[in-house]
Design an enzyme around this catalytic site. Structure first.
Site, PDB file in Angstrom:
ATOM      1  N   ASP A 116       0.827  -1.206   0.000  1.00  8.87           N
ATOM      2  CA  ASP A 116       0.000   0.000   0.000  1.00  8.87           C
ATOM      3  C   ASP A 116       0.865   1.261   0.000  1.00  8.87           C
ATOM      4  OD1 ASP A 116       0.932  -0.399   2.598  1.00  8.87           O
ATOM      5  OD2 ASP A 116      -1.039  -0.282   3.554  1.00  8.87           O
ATOM      6  N   ASP A 144       7.188   3.736   3.327  1.00  8.34           N
ATOM      7  CA  ASP A 144       7.424   4.891   4.195  1.00  8.34           C
ATOM      8  C   ASP A 144       8.915   4.903   4.569  1.00  8.34           C
ATOM      9  OD1 ASP A 144       6.846   6.981   5.970  1.00  8.34           O
ATOM     10  OD2 ASP A 144       6.133   5.667   7.546  1.00  8.34           O
ATOM     11  N   THR A 145       9.294   4.311   5.694  1.00  9.99           N
ATOM     12  CA  THR A 145      10.725   4.237   6.019  1.00  9.99           C
ATOM     13  C   THR A 145      11.451   3.232   5.125  1.00  9.99           C
ATOM     14  OG1 THR A 145      10.444   2.473   7.642  1.00  9.99           O
ATOM     15  CG2 THR A 145      10.254   4.734   8.465  1.00  9.99           C
ATOM     16  N   GLY A 146      10.704   2.267   4.592  1.00  8.93           N
ATOM     17  CA  GLY A 146      11.304   1.216   3.760  1.00  8.93           C
ATOM     18  C   GLY A 146      11.646  -0.043   4.544  1.00  8.93           C
ATOM     19  N   LYS A 184       6.297   7.513   0.115  1.00  6.16           N
ATOM     20  CA  LYS A 184       6.615   8.713   0.906  1.00  6.16           C
ATOM     21  C   LYS A 184       8.134   8.813   0.999  1.00  6.16           C
ATOM     22  CE  LYS A 184       3.596   8.339   4.658  1.00  6.16           C
ATOM     23  NZ  LYS A 184       3.228   8.558   6.080  1.00  6.16           N
ATOM     24  N   ARG A 193     -10.350   1.850   6.314  1.00 10.59           N
ATOM     25  CA  ARG A 193      -9.811   1.114   5.158  1.00 10.59           C
ATOM     26  C   ARG A 193     -10.752   1.176   3.957  1.00 10.59           C
ATOM     27  NH1 ARG A 193      -5.352  -1.843   6.791  1.00 10.59           N
ATOM     28  NH2 ARG A 193      -5.439  -2.808   8.840  1.00 10.59           N
TER      29      ARG A 193
END
Ligand code: 5GP
Length: 176
Positions: A100, A103-105, A131, A165
């Site tokens: 989905d 973000d940080t990975g 992101k 969701r």
């Protein structure tokens, strides 16, 4: 559907824009894997995206899911926990992980390490949202729906403590 408090949210990506982009991604993926691909969805956030994406792919597909948990509320716990394994072997298969949001990975990175050991023929990443401002661990993203700023988003599979969701769009959530 839950009532979504408009004072604490704003639509970032509307339903039509998401559906158009998912169709484009489906065409890209069909061209890349004419002989077929195994889509591995990360539960639960990628569920809606994977279902729509799979219908936009014209090549043969298989679908499997893996369960990973790293978030509590709006912040990453920093620890990636596997809650459900794949149902089938992936050795010698083209595998496309469907996520989905990256973000940080950390989540995707931990998953890639796990899946690489199972000897897939190829391993790709398709994420609906990226992101990049928050990245800590670099990850190779092969297909990306939308790049978004550093804001906490919900809808189209993404939750806030399991809520929201089922919104058909992506919204920015500002907790009260
Ligand atoms: P990462 O490991 O890349 O930091 O985080 C990936 C996971 O964190 C995603 O699969 C998702 O579950 C969660 N996440 C990251 N950013 C957001 C966000 O803005 N909204 C929601 N609902 N979940 C997020």
């Amino acid at each position: 559907m839950q009532v979504f408090d408009p004072h604490h949210s704003s639509i970032l990506i509307d339903e039509k824009t998401i559906q158009n982009r998912v169709r484009e991604l489906g065409a890209e993926i069909s061209a890349q894997y004419p002989d077929g691909v195994t889509l591995v969805g990360i539960l639960t956030g990628a569920l809606y995206f994977l279902v729509d994406l799979s219908r936009a792919i014209s090549s043969p597909i298989e679908i499997d899911f893996i369960g990973i948990s790293s978030y509590v509320g709006t912040s990453s716990s920093g620890t990636v926990t596997f809650t459900k394994d794949l149902s089938r072997e992936i050795d010698d298969r083209h595998v496309l992980v469907v996520e989905d949001i990256v973000d940080t990975g950390r989540t995707i990175s931990a998953l890639l390490t796990l899946l690489k050991d199972r000897n897939p023929r190829s391993l790709g990443i398709c994420t609906l949202l990226d992101k990049p401002e928050r990245r800590i661990v670099p990850v190779p993203i092969h297909h990306c729906g939308f790049t978004i700023p550093d804001q906490f988003v919900v809808g189209y599979g993404l939750d806030y403590n399991q809520a929201y969701r089922n919104l058909p769009y992506i919204a920015v959530l500002t907790p009260p």
